[in-house]
Design an enzyme around this catalytic site. Structure first.
Site, PDB file in Angstrom:
ATOM      1  N   GLY A   1       5.394   3.161   0.582  1.00 21.04           N
ATOM      2  CA  GLY A   1       6.134   4.089  -0.286  1.00 21.04           C
ATOM      3  C   GLY A   1       6.539   3.436  -1.599  1.00 21.04           C
TER       4      GLY A   1
ATOM      5  CB  SER B   1      -0.896   0.007   1.234  1.00 14.79           C
ATOM      6  OG  SER B   1      -0.122   0.323   2.379  1.00 14.79           O
ATOM      7  CE  LYS B   2      -1.663   6.707  -3.021  1.00 13.42           C
ATOM      8  NZ  LYS B   2      -3.128   6.644  -2.990  1.00 13.42           N
ATOM      9  NE  ARG B   3       0.623   0.414   6.207  1.00 12.97           N
ATOM     10  CZ  ARG B   3       1.290  -0.709   6.432  1.00 12.97           C
ATOM     11  NH1 ARG B   3       2.391  -0.688   7.116  1.00 12.97           N
ATOM     12  NH2 ARG B   3       0.843  -1.856   5.961  1.00 12.97           N
TER      13      ARG B   3
END
Ligand code: GLU
Length: 463
Positions: free
Chosen positions: A248, A244-246
């Site tokens: 990066g 996920s975006k978390r």
């Protein structure tokens, strides 16, 4: 005997955002298999979702693939442009009695969904128009075209990665092929395009596994050849959680901007879900020779940034110095002189950097004329004692032929005479010449900068 048909593969991204690394890996696996078998690798842009597809996303995908070196054969196919052909197939199925017009109203469909919800079942169309005569519908009423899907038995996806995956047909309802406004659904478009493009192997993310069963139903209704399927497990973050975006760095461009090389990314993405014994370093030509769909792992692959760094350091060291200088020049414009200095300094620089960005930073002192601004640690060295040492050693350096060996000998002799270690003399020299307290081998760097430029930099600290 006719030659056996060569595989035809495709990468079929939806241009709704960047090329993310999951997509890049899918593209790579398709490309590798095509190159391994001497087959064909096609690109299809699935731009049927008009609201979410953007030209920027198309450009990002094309650029990403080009940067990765995943060249496709022929022209990219744009799915939306083929809507007429998709409609034609829906009508063909209708004429053959393999599809039917469904006049269920939005309200009826909502009632079906509510009923299924109440019974704790997945929402499904109940087939109410499957055997009804269209003449029973009110005149001019809007309709969709649905596939008359098998209601009993199973649809089995024979998947090279996942094995046989079975779907009970009574769990798959009669899917819509053509909407009431005459636009094809995604499911129909994929099947028709794959057939028209002669696709033999469909290799994609396992989020499409359920779609495979539905797509097979359309393929069988048409009597078309079935492609081989390979559904790739997801990529997870370093912590094992779904990417996920978390975590990066989802976009391929981000890796380019962080200074990773395309050859590193190909090797790295290959190892995300594919293995060849314990081999970690697999250059692309080797990957092409070895790649097989059978060696794709079944469990999710995990990102590992340390591995990525190590691989990149490897490919940087393996690269020609001038080519590496060109990579730096892609990050920032370089004068001819800067480029020459950079190439000359490269043997020392490339041993120390893991990314092109790190390399460019470590080499920054080569790109200007005159003394570089010293960082904080270098400033501390370039005070009283340091400056005195510079003033003292300067004449000895000047009298050399400016070769690394002669410079080192002169600095060493000066240190010995003053009861110092070589390091004590090297420290202020390095600080003045590079503005840093760490650099590639100092005397090599002095030679790279040359006599004149080095002296200008040293003199700045000598009164
Ligand atoms: N367009 C789909 C996606 O981007 C892929 C469809 C396919 O490979 O069949 O997820």
């Amino acid at each position: 005997m006719p030659e056996p048909k060569k595989p035809v593969l495709r990468f079929a991204p939806s241009p709704t955002g960047m090329l993310h690394i999951g997509g890049a890996r899918t593209a790579l696996f398709n490309w590798l298999y095509a190159r391994h078998t001497g087959g064909t690798f096609l690109l299809r842009i699935e731009d049927t979702d008009r609201e979410r597809s953007t030209p920027e996303a198309v450009a990002a995908i094309l650029n990403g693939l080009e940067w990765l070196g995943l060249n496709w054969d022929g022209q990219a196919v744009y799915q939306f442009a083929r809507a007429g052909r998709h409609r034609q197939i829906a009508e063909q199925l209708l004429a053959a009695g393999k599809a039917y017009r469904c006049f269920a109203t939005p309200q009826e469909l909502e009632e079906m969904r509510a009923k299924a919800r109440a019974e704790g079942k997945p929402p499904r169309y109940d087939g109410r128009w499957r055997d009804r005569d269209p003449s029973e519908a009110p005149a001019g009423a809007p309709f969709v075209i649905r596939l008359k899907a098998p209601q009993t038995g199973e649809t089995i996806v024979h998947d090279v990665v996942q094995g046989d995956v079975r779907f009970a047909n009574d769990q798959l309802d009669d899917m819509v092929l053509l909407r009431s406004d005459g636009t094809p659904t995604y499911m129909l478009a994929v099947v028709v395009d794959d057939f028209d493009m002669d696709i033999t192997h469909v290799v994609r993310g396992d989020d499409h596994l359920n779609n495979a069963a539905r797509q097979l139903q359309i393929i069988r209704a048409m009597g078309w050849p079935e492609p081989a399927y390979g559904h790739l497990p997801l990529i997870h973050g370093p912590d094992g959680a779904k990417l996920s975006k978390r975590h990066g760095a989802l976009a391929v461009e981000a890796y380019r901007d962080m200074g990773y090389l395309p050859q590193t990314m190909r090797n790295y993405l290959l190892r995300l879900g594919w293995s060849h014994g314990d081999d970690e370093i697999i250059p692309t030509d080797q990957a092409i020779a070895w790649f097989d769909l059978r060696n794709i792992g079944r469990s999710p692959a995990r990102l590992d940034f340390k591995k990525l760094d190590n691989l990149n350091a490897h490919y940087m060291r393996a690269m020609d110095d001038a080519a590496l200088a060109d990579e730096v020049a892609k990050l920032r414009p370089l004068s001819d002189l800067a480029k020459r200095r950079l190439s000359a300094a490269m043997p020392g620089l490339k041993e120390r950097a893991k990314t092109i960005v790190e390399l460019a930073e470590a080499a920054a002192f080569l790109f200007q004329d005159g003394p570089p601004a010293p960082d904080e640690a270098a400033q501390k060295i370039l005070t009283g004692d340091g400056r005195a040492i510079l003033g003292g050693v300067l004449p000895a350096l000047e009298s050399t032929d400016w070769s690394p060996a002669a410079l080192e000998a002169a600095a060493r002799a000066f240190a010995d005479a003053g009861g110092m270690k070589l390091g004590q003399v090297a420290q202020p020299l390095r600080a003045a010449l590079t503005g840093r307290t760490a650099s590639p081998p100092l005397f090599d760097m002095m030679a790279v900068l040359g006599r004149e430029e080095s002296l200008v930099r040293l003199m700045a600290y000598v009164s």
